[in-house]
Design a protein around this motif. Sequence first.
Motif, PDB file in Angstrom:
ATOM      1  N   LEU A 129     -19.198  -0.135  17.549  1.00 10.55           N
ATOM      2  CA  LEU A 129     -18.090  -0.160  16.599  1.00 10.55           C
ATOM      3  C   LEU A 129     -17.273   1.125  16.623  1.00 10.55           C
ATOM      4  CD1 LEU A 129     -20.018  -1.751  13.594  1.00 10.55           C
ATOM      5  CD2 LEU A 129     -18.487  -2.916  15.208  1.00 10.55           C
ATOM      6  N   GLY A 130     -17.500   1.961  17.630  1.00 10.03           N
ATOM      7  CA  GLY A 130     -16.821   3.238  17.692  1.00 10.03           C
ATOM      8  C   GLY A 130     -15.327   3.147  17.838  1.00 10.03           C
ATOM      9  N   GLY A 131     -14.821   1.994  18.239  1.00  8.44           N
ATOM     10  CA  GLY A 131     -13.377   1.838  18.360  1.00  8.44           C
ATOM     11  C   GLY A 131     -12.668   1.661  17.037  1.00  8.44           C
ATOM     12  N   SER A 132     -13.415   1.364  15.973  1.00 11.03           N
ATOM     13  CA  SER A 132     -12.766   1.090  14.687  1.00 11.03           C
ATOM     14  C   SER A 132     -13.248   1.969  13.540  1.00 11.03           C
ATOM     15  CB  SER A 132     -12.979  -0.379  14.302  1.00 11.03           C
ATOM     16  OG  SER A 132     -14.365  -0.688  14.213  1.00 11.03           O
ATOM     17  N   ILE A 133     -14.465   2.524  13.629  1.00 12.16           N
ATOM     18  CA  ILE A 133     -14.994   3.366  12.560  1.00 12.16           C
ATOM     19  C   ILE A 133     -15.757   4.535  13.172  1.00 12.16           C
ATOM     20  CG2 ILE A 133     -15.189   1.443  10.914  1.00 12.16           C
ATOM     21  CD1 ILE A 133     -18.216   1.404  11.478  1.00 12.16           C
ATOM     22  N   GLY A 134     -16.167   5.464  12.327  1.00 15.89           N
ATOM     23  CA  GLY A 134     -17.071   6.524  12.767  1.00 15.89           C
ATOM     24  C   GLY A 134     -16.426   7.857  13.053  1.00 15.89           C
ATOM     25  N   SER A 135     -15.087   7.906  13.132  1.00 14.52           N
ATOM     26  CA  SER A 135     -14.404   9.173  13.368  1.00 14.52           C
ATOM     27  C   SER A 135     -13.006   9.104  12.781  1.00 14.52           C
ATOM     28  CB  SER A 135     -14.341   9.502  14.866  1.00 14.52           C
ATOM     29  OG  SER A 135     -13.622   8.509  15.577  1.00 14.52           O
ATOM     30  N   LEU A 136     -12.431  10.271  12.564  1.00  7.65           N
ATOM     31  CA  LEU A 136     -11.078  10.354  12.025  1.00  7.65           C
ATOM     32  C   LEU A 136     -10.087  10.364  13.175  1.00  7.65           C
ATOM     33  CD1 LEU A 136     -11.575  13.015   9.185  1.00  7.65           C
ATOM     34  CD2 LEU A 136     -11.724  10.518   9.038  1.00  7.65           C
ATOM     35  N   GLU A 137      -9.479   9.207  13.420  1.00 10.62           N
ATOM     36  CA  GLU A 137      -8.482   9.046  14.466  1.00 10.62           C
ATOM     37  C   GLU A 137      -7.445   8.044  13.985  1.00 10.62           C
ATOM     38  OE1 GLU A 137     -10.070   8.717  18.612  1.00 10.62           O
ATOM     39  OE2 GLU A 137     -11.987   8.460  17.556  1.00 10.62           O
ATOM     40  N   ALA A 138      -6.208   8.269  14.356  1.00  9.24           N
ATOM     41  CA  ALA A 138      -5.140   7.352  13.973  1.00  9.24           C
ATOM     42  C   ALA A 138      -5.448   5.951  14.472  1.00  9.24           C
ATOM     43  CB  ALA A 138      -3.806   7.825  14.539  1.00  9.24           C
ATOM     44  N   GLY A 139      -5.275   4.972  13.598  1.00 13.81           N
ATOM     45  CA  GLY A 139      -5.504   3.576  13.939  1.00 13.81           C
ATOM     46  C   GLY A 139      -6.862   3.058  13.503  1.00 13.81           C
ATOM     47  N   ASP A 181       0.842  -1.184   0.000  1.00 13.48           N
ATOM     48  CA  ASP A 181       0.000   0.000   0.000  1.00 13.48           C
ATOM     49  C   ASP A 181       0.881   1.239   0.000  1.00 13.48           C
ATOM     50  OD1 ASP A 181      -1.843   1.972   0.302  1.00 13.48           O
ATOM     51  OD2 ASP A 181      -2.587   1.319   2.249  1.00 13.48           O
ATOM     52  N   ALA A 182       0.880   1.969  -1.116  1.00 12.49           N
ATOM     53  CA  ALA A 182       1.727   3.160  -1.202  1.00 12.49           C
ATOM     54  C   ALA A 182       1.181   4.307  -0.377  1.00 12.49           C
ATOM     55  CB  ALA A 182       1.879   3.586  -2.660  1.00 12.49           C
ATOM     56  N   GLY A 183      -0.098   4.241  -0.026  1.00 11.40           N
ATOM     57  CA  GLY A 183      -0.681   5.248   0.845  1.00 11.40           C
ATOM     58  C   GLY A 183      -1.269   6.430   0.099  1.00 11.40           C
ATOM     59  N   THR A 184      -2.027   7.234   0.834  1.00 11.43           N
ATOM     60  CA  THR A 184      -2.679   8.424   0.293  1.00 11.43           C
ATOM     61  C   THR A 184      -2.547   9.551   1.301  1.00 11.43           C
ATOM     62  OG1 THR A 184      -4.316   7.109  -0.927  1.00 11.43           O
ATOM     63  CG2 THR A 184      -4.855   9.419  -0.513  1.00 11.43           C
ATOM     64  N   LEU A 185      -2.108  10.709   0.838  1.00  3.18           N
ATOM     65  CA  LEU A 185      -2.033  11.895   1.676  1.00  3.18           C
ATOM     66  C   LEU A 185      -3.046  12.918   1.169  1.00  3.18           C
ATOM     67  CD1 LEU A 185      -0.594  13.463   3.975  1.00  3.18           C
ATOM     68  CD2 LEU A 185       0.872  14.454   2.180  1.00  3.18           C
ATOM     69  N   ILE A 186      -4.019  13.239   2.023  1.00  7.98           N
ATOM     70  CA  ILE A 186      -5.000  14.279   1.723  1.00  7.98           C
ATOM     71  C   ILE A 186      -4.554  15.530   2.461  1.00  7.98           C
ATOM     72  CG2 ILE A 186      -7.439  14.889   1.718  1.00  7.98           C
ATOM     73  CD1 ILE A 186      -7.993  11.865   2.331  1.00  7.98           C
ATOM     74  N   ASP A 187      -4.325  16.599   1.738  1.00  9.54           N
ATOM     75  CA  ASP A 187      -3.684  17.776   2.316  1.00  9.54           C
ATOM     76  C   ASP A 187      -4.494  19.030   1.992  1.00  9.54           C
ATOM     77  OD1 ASP A 187      -1.829  19.291   3.617  1.00  9.54           O
ATOM     78  OD2 ASP A 187      -0.280  19.159   2.063  1.00  9.54           O
ATOM     79  N   GLY A 188      -4.365  20.033   2.869  1.00 14.32           N
ATOM     80  CA  GLY A 188      -4.965  21.331   2.600  1.00 14.32           C
ATOM     81  C   GLY A 188      -6.470  21.363   2.736  1.00 14.32           C
ATOM     82  N   ALA A 189      -6.991  20.667   3.745  1.00 12.23           N
ATOM     83  CA  ALA A 189      -8.440  20.595   3.944  1.00 12.23           C
ATOM     84  C   ALA A 189      -8.782  20.857   5.400  1.00 12.23           C
ATOM     85  CB  ALA A 189      -8.962  19.231   3.515  1.00 12.23           C
ATOM     86  N   ARG A 190     -10.068  20.999   5.658  1.00 12.27           N
ATOM     87  CA  ARG A 190     -10.559  21.109   7.031  1.00 12.27           C
ATOM     88  C   ARG A 190     -10.882  19.697   7.512  1.00 12.27           C
ATOM     89  NH1 ARG A 190     -14.753  25.945   5.676  1.00 12.27           N
ATOM     90  NH2 ARG A 190     -14.550  24.970   3.622  1.00 12.27           N
ATOM     91  N   ILE A 191     -10.119  19.212   8.474  1.00 22.87           N
ATOM     92  CA  ILE A 191     -10.219  17.827   8.943  1.00 22.87           C
ATOM     93  C   ILE A 191     -11.115  17.794  10.179  1.00 22.87           C
ATOM     94  CG2 ILE A 191      -8.942  15.747   9.506  1.00 22.87           C
ATOM     95  CD1 ILE A 191      -8.085  17.034   6.850  1.00 22.87           C
ATOM     96  N   VAL A 192     -12.249  17.108  10.093  1.00 24.72           N
ATOM     97  CA  VAL A 192     -13.193  17.050  11.212  1.00 24.72           C
ATOM     98  C   VAL A 192     -12.820  15.873  12.103  1.00 24.72           C
ATOM     99  CG1 VAL A 192     -15.613  16.763  11.878  1.00 24.72           C
ATOM    100  CG2 VAL A 192     -15.013  18.140   9.872  1.00 24.72           C
ATOM    101  N   THR A 193     -12.298  16.173  13.279  1.00 23.20           N
ATOM    102  CA  THR A 193     -11.887  15.155  14.240  1.00 23.20           C
ATOM    103  C   THR A 193     -12.785  15.221  15.478  1.00 23.20           C
ATOM    104  OG1 THR A 193     -10.351  16.413  15.638  1.00 23.20           O
ATOM    105  CG2 THR A 193      -9.526  15.664  13.471  1.00 23.20           C
ATOM    106  N   PRO A 194     -12.697  14.231  16.366  1.00 23.60           N
ATOM    107  CA  PRO A 194     -13.498  14.292  17.599  1.00 23.60           C
ATOM    108  C   PRO A 194     -13.142  15.472  18.489  1.00 23.60           C
ATOM    109  CG  PRO A 194     -12.726  12.047  17.198  1.00 23.60           C
ATOM    110  CD  PRO A 194     -12.006  12.934  16.229  1.00 23.60           C
TER     111      PRO A 194
END
Length: 410
Positions: free
Chosen positions: A369-379, A16-29
Amino acid sequence: MGGRAERTAGGPQGRDAGTLIDGARIVTPWGTIEGGWVWLSEGAIAAIGGASDPKPLASDGAERVNGAGGWVLPGFVDVHVHGGAGYDFMEASPEEFDAITRFHASHGTTGLLATSLTAPRDELTAVLARTSEYMAKPMPYAQILGVHFEGPFVNVKWKGAQNPEYILPPQAEWLEEWVSRYPGVIKLQTLAPETDGALDYIELLARHGIVPSAGHTDATYEQIVAAADRGLRHAVHTFNAMTPLHHRNPGTVGAVMSDDRIVAEVIADGHHVHPAAIRILTRVKGRDNVVLVTDAMSAAGMPDGDNYELGGLPVVMKCGVARLKEGDSLAGSTLTMIAAFQNMVRKVGVSVEDASRMASATPARELGLGGSIGSLEAGKRADVLLLDADLELRRVWIGGRPIEPAGTAG
Protein backbone atom coordinates in the motif's frame (compact mmCIF):
# COMPACT_ATOMS: atom_id res chain seq x y z
CA MET A 1 14.27 24.35 1.90
CA GLY A 2 15.20 21.01 3.45
CA GLY A 3 13.53 18.58 1.07
CA ARG A 4 11.64 18.14 -2.17
CA ALA A 5 8.47 20.18 -2.73
CA GLU A 6 5.70 18.63 -4.76
CA ARG A 7 2.45 20.33 -5.61
CA THR A 8 -0.61 19.86 -7.72
CA ALA A 9 -1.96 22.53 -10.00
CA GLY A 10 -4.63 24.89 -8.73
CA GLY A 11 -6.17 25.42 -5.34
CA PRO A 12 -8.75 23.47 -3.39
CA GLN A 13 -11.92 22.55 -5.20
CA GLY A 14 -15.41 21.42 -4.24
CA ARG A 15 -16.79 21.21 -0.73
CA ASP A 16 -13.45 20.52 0.99
CA ALA A 17 -12.07 23.89 2.05
CA GLY A 18 -8.74 22.27 2.85
CA THR A 19 -6.21 22.50 5.67
CA LEU A 20 -2.82 24.20 5.67
CA ILE A 21 -0.35 23.06 8.33
CA ASP A 22 2.45 25.60 8.49
CA GLY A 23 5.63 26.25 10.44
CA ALA A 24 6.56 22.67 11.28
CA ARG A 25 9.24 20.09 10.56
CA ILE A 26 7.77 18.00 7.74
CA VAL A 27 9.13 14.43 7.60
CA THR A 28 9.21 13.35 3.96
CA PRO A 29 10.88 10.38 2.21
CA TRP A 30 13.64 12.74 1.07
CA GLY A 31 14.37 14.34 4.41
CA THR A 32 12.89 16.71 6.95
CA ILE A 33 11.78 20.13 5.74
CA GLU A 34 12.42 22.68 8.48
CA GLY A 35 9.77 25.37 8.78
CA GLY A 36 7.72 23.65 6.09
CA TRP A 37 4.05 23.36 5.26
CA VAL A 38 1.58 20.73 4.06
CA TRP A 39 -1.65 21.43 2.17
CA LEU A 40 -4.49 18.91 2.58
CA SER A 41 -7.35 19.06 0.12
CA GLU A 42 -10.09 16.69 -1.07
CA GLY A 43 -8.83 13.91 1.18
CA ALA A 44 -5.30 13.96 -0.24
CA ILE A 45 -1.97 15.62 0.35
CA ALA A 46 -2.16 18.30 -2.32
CA ALA A 47 1.23 19.93 -1.82
CA ILE A 48 4.27 20.12 0.42
CA GLY A 49 6.76 22.94 0.57
CA GLY A 50 9.43 24.78 2.53
CA ALA A 51 9.49 28.24 4.05
CA SER A 52 10.60 29.83 0.79
CA ASP A 53 8.03 28.05 -1.39
CA PRO A 54 4.80 29.87 -2.25
CA LYS A 55 1.86 28.45 -0.34
CA PRO A 56 -1.42 27.51 -2.05
CA LEU A 57 -4.08 30.17 -2.24
CA ALA A 58 -6.49 29.09 0.48
CA SER A 59 -10.20 29.45 -0.10
CA ASP A 60 -12.66 30.87 2.39
CA GLY A 61 -13.20 28.44 5.24
CA ALA A 62 -9.82 26.72 4.91
CA GLU A 63 -8.27 25.75 8.20
CA ARG A 64 -4.84 27.12 8.98
CA VAL A 65 -2.89 25.21 11.61
CA ASN A 66 0.23 26.65 13.24
CA GLY A 67 2.73 23.81 13.52
CA ALA A 68 4.61 25.81 16.17
CA GLY A 69 7.91 24.14 15.34
CA GLY A 70 6.54 20.66 15.90
CA TRP A 71 6.63 17.62 13.65
CA VAL A 72 4.31 16.57 10.82
CA LEU A 73 4.42 12.81 10.21
CA PRO A 74 2.49 10.31 8.11
CA GLY A 75 -0.21 8.43 10.04
CA PHE A 76 0.85 5.24 11.75
CA VAL A 77 0.08 1.83 10.19
CA ASP A 78 -0.37 -0.97 12.75
CA VAL A 79 -0.27 -4.46 11.21
CA HIS A 80 -0.82 -6.28 14.53
CA VAL A 81 -3.66 -5.10 16.74
CA HIS A 82 -6.34 -7.27 18.37
CA GLY A 83 -8.58 -4.59 19.82
CA GLY A 84 -8.91 -1.77 22.31
CA ALA A 85 -11.41 0.35 24.23
CA GLY A 86 -12.79 -2.83 25.79
CA TYR A 87 -13.48 -4.67 22.52
CA ASP A 88 -11.80 -7.41 20.46
CA PHE A 89 -11.88 -7.89 16.70
CA MET A 90 -12.67 -11.58 17.21
CA GLU A 91 -16.30 -10.77 18.01
CA ALA A 92 -16.66 -7.07 17.26
CA SER A 93 -19.93 -5.62 15.96
CA PRO A 94 -19.86 -2.59 13.60
CA GLU A 95 -20.27 -0.30 16.60
CA GLU A 96 -17.39 -2.04 18.35
CA PHE A 97 -15.25 -1.73 15.22
CA ASP A 98 -15.95 1.99 15.46
CA ALA A 99 -14.92 2.06 19.13
CA ILE A 100 -11.66 0.19 18.49
CA THR A 101 -10.69 2.25 15.46
CA ARG A 102 -11.69 5.52 17.16
CA PHE A 103 -9.46 4.68 20.14
CA HIS A 104 -6.43 3.84 18.02
CA ALA A 105 -7.00 6.82 15.70
CA SER A 106 -6.91 9.09 18.74
CA HIS A 107 -3.38 7.77 19.36
CA GLY A 108 -2.12 8.32 15.81
CA THR A 109 -3.04 5.07 14.04
CA THR A 110 -4.63 5.87 10.69
CA GLY A 111 -4.58 2.35 9.17
CA LEU A 112 -4.50 -1.10 10.77
CA LEU A 113 -4.99 -4.82 10.30
CA ALA A 114 -7.76 -6.39 12.38
CA THR A 115 -5.82 -9.20 14.02
CA SER A 116 -7.29 -12.54 15.07
CA LEU A 117 -6.17 -15.16 17.56
CA THR A 118 -6.05 -18.94 17.38
CA ALA A 119 -9.68 -20.10 17.18
CA PRO A 120 -11.93 -22.63 15.41
CA ARG A 121 -12.36 -22.34 11.66
CA ASP A 122 -15.89 -20.96 11.81
CA GLU A 123 -14.86 -18.18 14.19
CA LEU A 124 -12.01 -17.14 11.91
CA THR A 125 -14.35 -17.16 8.93
CA ALA A 126 -16.73 -14.95 10.91
CA VAL A 127 -13.90 -12.47 11.55
CA LEU A 128 -13.35 -12.26 7.80
CA ALA A 129 -17.06 -11.80 7.14
CA ARG A 130 -17.51 -9.01 9.68
CA THR A 131 -14.29 -7.25 8.69
CA SER A 132 -15.09 -7.45 4.99
CA GLU A 133 -18.56 -5.99 5.61
CA TYR A 134 -17.10 -3.17 7.71
CA MET A 135 -14.47 -2.36 5.08
CA ALA A 136 -17.13 -2.15 2.36
CA LYS A 137 -18.63 0.99 3.91
CA PRO A 138 -17.10 4.36 4.74
CA MET A 139 -14.97 3.98 7.86
CA PRO A 140 -15.08 7.04 10.14
CA TYR A 141 -11.87 6.50 12.08
CA ALA A 142 -8.67 4.47 11.55
CA GLN A 143 -9.04 2.59 8.29
CA ILE A 144 -9.19 -1.21 8.41
CA LEU A 145 -6.75 -2.33 5.72
CA GLY A 146 -7.48 -6.04 6.03
CA VAL A 147 -7.02 -8.96 8.40
CA HIS A 148 -3.95 -10.42 10.06
CA PHE A 149 -4.54 -14.06 11.02
CA GLU A 150 -2.25 -14.78 13.97
CA GLY A 151 -2.61 -18.54 14.12
CA PRO A 152 -4.07 -21.08 14.41
CA PHE A 153 -1.18 -22.84 12.63
CA VAL A 154 1.42 -22.21 15.35
CA ASN A 155 3.51 -24.33 17.72
CA VAL A 156 1.92 -25.19 21.06
CA LYS A 157 5.38 -25.06 22.72
CA TRP A 158 5.46 -21.30 22.11
CA LYS A 159 1.72 -20.66 22.34
CA GLY A 160 2.02 -17.58 24.55
CA ALA A 161 -1.54 -16.25 24.82
CA GLN A 162 -2.81 -18.42 21.94
CA ASN A 163 -5.46 -20.97 22.97
CA PRO A 164 -3.80 -24.42 22.67
CA GLU A 165 -7.16 -26.14 22.20
CA TYR A 166 -7.38 -24.86 18.61
CA ILE A 167 -3.76 -25.09 17.44
CA LEU A 168 -3.28 -27.39 14.44
CA PRO A 169 -1.10 -27.80 11.31
CA PRO A 170 -1.72 -25.55 8.28
CA GLN A 171 -4.93 -26.32 6.38
CA ALA A 172 -4.64 -25.32 2.72
CA GLU A 173 -8.33 -25.89 2.05
CA TRP A 174 -9.24 -23.31 4.70
CA LEU A 175 -7.12 -20.71 2.97
CA GLU A 176 -8.55 -21.50 -0.46
CA GLU A 177 -12.06 -21.05 0.89
CA TRP A 178 -11.18 -17.80 2.65
CA VAL A 179 -9.55 -16.15 -0.35
CA SER A 180 -12.38 -17.31 -2.61
CA ARG A 181 -15.11 -15.87 -0.38
CA TYR A 182 -13.23 -12.78 0.83
CA PRO A 183 -10.65 -11.89 -1.84
CA GLY A 184 -8.00 -9.42 -0.79
CA VAL A 185 -9.08 -9.23 2.85
CA ILE A 186 -6.36 -11.39 4.42
CA LYS A 187 -3.15 -9.37 4.25
CA LEU A 188 -0.86 -11.29 6.60
CA GLN A 189 -0.85 -14.68 8.32
CA THR A 190 1.38 -15.86 11.15
CA LEU A 191 2.33 -19.54 11.46
CA ALA A 192 5.12 -21.79 12.74
CA PRO A 193 7.27 -22.68 9.69
CA GLU A 194 8.50 -25.97 11.22
CA THR A 195 5.04 -27.56 11.42
CA ASP A 196 3.84 -30.23 8.96
CA GLY A 197 2.90 -28.71 5.62
CA ALA A 198 3.98 -25.20 6.58
CA LEU A 199 6.44 -24.65 3.72
CA ASP A 200 3.83 -25.49 1.09
CA TYR A 201 1.34 -23.29 2.94
CA ILE A 202 3.82 -20.39 2.92
CA GLU A 203 4.09 -20.72 -0.86
CA LEU A 204 0.30 -20.73 -1.11
CA LEU A 205 0.04 -17.57 0.98
CA ALA A 206 2.59 -15.82 -1.23
CA ARG A 207 0.75 -16.88 -4.40
CA HIS A 208 -2.40 -15.26 -3.03
CA GLY A 209 -0.57 -12.02 -2.24
CA ILE A 210 -0.68 -12.60 1.52
CA VAL A 211 2.44 -11.85 3.58
CA PRO A 212 3.65 -15.09 5.24
CA SER A 213 4.84 -14.49 8.79
CA ALA A 214 6.70 -16.56 11.38
CA GLY A 215 5.60 -16.52 14.99
CA HIS A 216 4.84 -18.66 18.02
CA THR A 217 7.47 -20.94 16.58
CA ASP A 218 10.09 -23.47 17.67
CA ALA A 219 11.92 -23.19 14.35
CA THR A 220 15.67 -23.49 14.06
CA TYR A 221 17.79 -21.00 12.17
CA GLU A 222 17.91 -23.39 9.22
CA GLN A 223 14.14 -23.87 9.17
CA ILE A 224 13.50 -20.12 9.06
CA VAL A 225 15.98 -19.69 6.20
CA ALA A 226 14.29 -22.55 4.34
CA ALA A 227 10.92 -20.86 4.91
CA ALA A 228 12.29 -17.58 3.57
CA ASP A 229 13.37 -19.47 0.46
CA ARG A 230 9.70 -20.43 0.03
CA GLY A 231 8.32 -16.94 0.62
CA LEU A 232 8.41 -16.11 4.35
CA ARG A 233 8.73 -12.33 4.66
CA HIS A 234 7.71 -11.29 8.18
CA ALA A 235 8.20 -12.13 11.86
CA VAL A 236 5.65 -11.19 14.51
CA HIS A 237 6.71 -9.61 17.81
CA THR A 238 10.39 -10.42 17.32
CA PHE A 239 12.08 -11.95 20.39
CA ASN A 240 8.70 -12.99 21.85
CA ALA A 241 7.30 -16.53 21.45
CA MET A 242 10.17 -17.82 19.29
CA THR A 243 13.47 -19.66 19.71
CA PRO A 244 16.04 -17.19 21.04
CA LEU A 245 19.47 -16.23 19.76
CA HIS A 246 22.44 -18.26 21.00
CA HIS A 247 25.91 -17.91 19.57
CA ARG A 248 26.05 -21.60 18.61
CA ASN A 249 22.34 -21.97 17.86
CA PRO A 250 21.00 -18.76 16.27
CA GLY A 251 17.38 -19.95 16.33
CA THR A 252 14.45 -18.01 14.92
CA VAL A 253 15.72 -14.71 16.33
CA GLY A 254 19.10 -15.17 14.68
CA ALA A 255 17.51 -15.95 11.32
CA VAL A 256 15.15 -12.98 11.52
CA MET A 257 17.98 -10.64 12.41
CA SER A 258 20.37 -11.88 9.73
CA ASP A 259 18.04 -12.51 6.78
CA ASP A 260 17.29 -9.31 4.84
CA ARG A 261 14.21 -10.91 3.28
CA ILE A 262 12.38 -10.88 6.63
CA VAL A 263 10.76 -7.78 8.15
CA ALA A 264 10.80 -7.81 11.95
CA GLU A 265 7.91 -6.60 14.07
CA VAL A 266 8.71 -5.31 17.54
CA ILE A 267 6.52 -4.32 20.49
CA ALA A 268 8.29 -1.27 21.91
CA ASP A 269 6.40 -1.01 25.20
CA GLY A 270 9.32 -1.60 27.54
CA HIS A 271 7.79 -4.86 28.80
CA HIS A 272 7.97 -7.27 25.85
CA VAL A 273 11.53 -6.39 24.79
CA HIS A 274 14.33 -4.51 26.56
CA PRO A 275 15.25 -1.24 24.80
CA ALA A 276 18.83 -2.47 24.33
CA ALA A 277 17.59 -5.53 22.42
CA ILE A 278 15.45 -3.27 20.22
CA ARG A 279 18.49 -1.05 19.65
CA ILE A 280 20.47 -4.07 18.45
CA LEU A 281 17.59 -5.16 16.21
CA THR A 282 17.25 -1.76 14.56
CA ARG A 283 20.99 -1.44 14.00
CA VAL A 284 21.10 -4.86 12.34
CA LYS A 285 17.87 -4.64 10.33
CA GLY A 286 17.69 -0.92 9.58
CA ARG A 287 14.60 1.27 9.45
CA ASP A 288 13.32 -0.39 6.27
CA ASN A 289 13.08 -3.85 7.83
CA VAL A 290 11.65 -3.09 11.28
CA VAL A 291 7.95 -2.50 11.91
CA LEU A 292 6.48 -1.04 15.09
CA VAL A 293 3.28 -2.73 16.26
CA THR A 294 1.09 -2.53 19.34
CA ASP A 295 -0.25 -6.10 19.61
CA ALA A 296 -2.93 -4.24 21.58
CA MET A 297 -5.74 -6.23 23.16
CA SER A 298 -9.19 -5.15 24.33
CA ALA A 299 -7.78 -3.76 27.59
CA ALA A 300 -5.90 -1.00 25.75
CA GLY A 301 -7.33 2.30 26.91
CA MET A 302 -9.14 0.66 29.83
CA PRO A 303 -8.52 0.60 33.61
CA ASP A 304 -6.64 -2.14 35.41
CA GLY A 305 -8.70 -5.19 36.29
CA ASP A 306 -9.10 -8.96 36.13
CA ASN A 307 -12.16 -9.10 33.87
CA TYR A 308 -10.44 -9.20 30.46
CA GLU A 309 -10.02 -12.02 27.94
CA LEU A 310 -7.76 -12.74 24.99
CA GLY A 311 -8.71 -15.61 22.72
CA GLY A 312 -11.08 -16.90 25.38
CA LEU A 313 -8.31 -16.98 28.01
CA PRO A 314 -8.73 -14.91 31.22
CA VAL A 315 -6.41 -11.90 31.46
CA VAL A 316 -5.41 -9.64 34.34
CA MET A 317 -4.19 -6.11 33.71
CA LYS A 318 -2.06 -4.49 36.40
CA CYS A 319 -0.25 -1.19 35.97
CA GLY A 320 -1.19 -1.32 32.29
CA VAL A 321 0.49 -4.69 31.70
CA ALA A 322 -1.77 -7.55 30.56
CA ARG A 323 -0.95 -11.13 31.54
CA LEU A 324 -2.79 -14.44 31.44
CA LYS A 325 -4.32 -15.43 34.76
CA GLU A 326 -2.89 -18.92 34.30
CA GLY A 327 0.80 -19.08 33.50
CA ASP A 328 1.44 -15.32 33.75
CA SER A 329 2.40 -15.03 30.06
CA LEU A 330 2.18 -11.57 28.54
CA ALA A 331 -1.21 -11.31 26.82
CA GLY A 332 -0.82 -8.87 23.99
CA SER A 333 -0.31 -5.31 25.20
CA THR A 334 -2.05 -2.05 26.01
CA LEU A 335 0.40 -0.11 23.85
CA THR A 336 -0.58 2.66 21.44
CA MET A 337 1.36 3.56 18.31
CA ILE A 338 2.20 7.06 19.52
CA ALA A 339 3.68 5.55 22.69
CA ALA A 340 5.65 3.00 20.65
CA PHE A 341 6.97 5.81 18.45
CA GLN A 342 7.93 7.91 21.49
CA ASN A 343 9.64 4.95 23.16
CA MET A 344 11.72 4.33 20.06
CA VAL A 345 13.00 7.90 20.09
CA ARG A 346 13.29 8.44 23.84
CA LYS A 347 14.38 5.03 25.12
CA VAL A 348 15.87 3.20 22.13
CA GLY A 349 17.57 6.27 20.68
CA VAL A 350 16.52 6.18 17.03
CA SER A 351 15.81 9.39 15.13
CA VAL A 352 12.33 10.79 14.65
CA GLU A 353 12.68 10.11 10.95
CA ASP A 354 13.66 6.46 11.43
CA ALA A 355 10.94 5.82 14.02
CA SER A 356 8.42 7.35 11.62
CA ARG A 357 9.60 5.05 8.83
CA MET A 358 9.19 1.99 11.08
CA ALA A 359 5.70 3.07 12.12
CA SER A 360 4.36 4.11 8.72
CA ALA A 361 6.29 3.68 5.48
CA THR A 362 7.74 0.22 6.12
CA PRO A 363 4.44 -1.45 7.13
CA ALA A 364 2.60 0.28 4.28
CA ARG A 365 5.20 -0.95 1.81
CA GLU A 366 5.02 -4.48 3.19
CA LEU A 367 1.25 -4.56 2.66
CA GLY A 368 1.63 -3.33 -0.91
CA LEU A 369 0.00 0.00 0.00
CA GLY A 370 3.03 2.26 -0.20
CA GLY A 371 1.66 3.99 -3.26
CA SER A 372 -1.24 5.50 -1.33
CA ILE A 373 -0.31 5.71 2.38
CA GLY A 374 2.68 5.58 4.70
CA SER A 375 4.56 8.75 3.73
CA LEU A 376 4.00 12.44 3.16
CA GLU A 377 3.93 12.88 -0.61
CA ALA A 378 1.65 14.83 -2.91
CA GLY A 379 -1.22 12.68 -4.15
CA LYS A 380 -1.24 10.26 -1.22
CA ARG A 381 -4.16 9.98 1.18
CA ALA A 382 -4.07 12.75 3.77
CA ASP A 383 -3.33 10.54 6.78
CA VAL A 384 -1.32 13.08 8.75
CA LEU A 385 -0.18 13.63 12.33
CA LEU A 386 0.94 16.83 14.04
CA LEU A 387 3.22 16.38 17.04
CA ASP A 388 4.63 19.14 19.18
CA ALA A 389 8.35 19.65 19.69
CA ASP A 390 8.26 17.18 22.61
CA LEU A 391 6.67 14.48 20.40
CA GLU A 392 3.25 14.70 22.04
CA LEU A 393 0.37 14.09 19.63
CA ARG A 394 -1.65 17.26 18.95
CA ARG A 395 -3.69 16.68 15.79
CA VAL A 396 -4.75 13.73 13.61
CA TRP A 397 -6.20 13.76 10.10
CA ILE A 398 -7.45 10.65 8.29
CA GLY A 399 -8.22 11.19 4.64
CA GLY A 400 -8.04 14.89 5.43
CA ARG A 401 -10.73 14.64 8.11
CA PRO A 402 -9.76 15.82 11.59
CA ILE A 403 -9.92 13.18 14.34
CA GLU A 404 -9.89 14.18 18.00
CA PRO A 405 -6.57 13.05 19.53
CA ALA A 406 -6.49 11.45 22.95
CA GLY A 407 -4.62 14.42 24.38
CA THR A 408 -1.13 14.28 25.73
CA ALA A 409 0.08 10.78 24.84
CA GLY A 410 2.43 8.82 27.05
